[in-house]
Design a protein around this motif. Structure first.
Motif, PDB file in Angstrom:
ATOM      1  N   VAL A 114      41.008  39.882  27.572  1.00  0.00           N
ATOM      2  CA  VAL A 114      41.074  38.947  28.622  1.00  0.00           C
ATOM      3  C   VAL A 114      40.261  39.612  29.682  1.00  0.00           C
ATOM      4  N   LYS A 115      39.416  38.791  30.444  1.00  0.00           N
ATOM      5  CA  LYS A 115      38.804  39.397  31.704  1.00  0.00           C
ATOM      6  C   LYS A 115      39.781  39.454  32.738  1.00  0.00           C
ATOM      7  N   CYS A 116      39.794  40.545  33.467  1.00  0.00           N
ATOM      8  CA  CYS A 116      40.940  40.965  34.459  1.00  0.00           C
ATOM      9  C   CYS A 116      40.349  41.356  35.537  1.00  0.00           C
ATOM     10  N   TRP A 128      38.503  35.719  43.499  1.00  0.00           N
ATOM     11  CA  TRP A 128      37.975  34.563  42.994  1.00  0.00           C
ATOM     12  C   TRP A 128      36.598  34.492  42.630  1.00  0.00           C
ATOM     13  N   ARG A 129      35.539  34.770  43.718  1.00  0.00           N
ATOM     14  CA  ARG A 129      34.233  35.093  43.382  1.00  0.00           C
ATOM     15  C   ARG A 129      33.890  36.098  42.268  1.00  0.00           C
ATOM     16  N   GLU A 130      34.526  37.144  42.255  1.00  0.00           N
ATOM     17  CA  GLU A 130      34.235  38.118  41.350  1.00  0.00           C
ATOM     18  C   GLU A 130      34.601  37.538  39.861  1.00  0.00           C
ATOM     19  N   ALA A 131      35.539  36.649  39.762  1.00  0.00           N
ATOM     20  CA  ALA A 131      35.901  36.047  38.524  1.00  0.00           C
ATOM     21  C   ALA A 131      34.718  34.902  38.115  1.00  0.00           C
ATOM     22  N   LEU A 132      34.462  34.222  38.907  1.00  0.00           N
ATOM     23  CA  LEU A 132      33.333  33.079  38.670  1.00  0.00           C
ATOM     24  C   LEU A 132      32.063  33.965  38.046  1.00  0.00           C
TER      25      LEU A 132
END
Length: 138
Positions: A114-116, A128-132
């Motif tokens: 999973v990307k964490c 949130w921006r990092e996840a995007l």
């Protein structure tokens, strides 16, 4: 409106980043983007956590619970939560994202693929921006 409080009378509020991210996910869903949101929460007070999901409101006016496609609130390991999400959704781990403020949860779930995103001060717009960016969605 109603204000939810803990046992000590302290108001329970959402981190700005939670409200922002969930409002963004709601917008994406309206645009028919293929995105789901889930809660994977470890607590010894699952009924209270469920009530909070029903009472708290995100910035677009929706209840917190209405923002989630899957809710897993149990006193079990986060890896167990993600294994259950994988079984329920069929979504591969590498297409999932997990935000958490505890490093040991991040390390445990990351082993699944999973990307964490580690959020030591709670969920932020930057997280949130990092996840995007991780998913090439910026």
């Amino acid at each position: 409106g109603m204000i939810a409080t803990d046992r000590m009378g302290v108001p329970i509020t959402l981190f700005d980043g939670v409200s922002y991210a969930l409002s963004e996910i709601n917008r994406m869903k309206k645009e028919q983007k293929p995105i789901l949101a889930a809660v994977a929460s470890r607590t010894d007070e699952p009924r209270w956590a469920q009530k909070c999901l029903e009472w708290l409101i995100v910035s677009d006016g929706k209840t917190l619970v209405s923002c989630f496609d899957h809710v897993i609130i149990r006193y079990t390991d986060k890896c167990q939560h993600f294994k259950k999400l994988r079984r329920r959704t069929g979504i591969p781990y590498e297409n999932m994202c997990f935000f958490d403020n505890e490093q040991w949860n991040i390390q445990s779930v990351a082993r699944l693929g999973v990307k964490c995103v580690y959020t030591p001060e709670g969920m932020t717009r930057e997280a949130w921006r990092e996840a995007l960016e991780m998913f090439g969605m910026t």
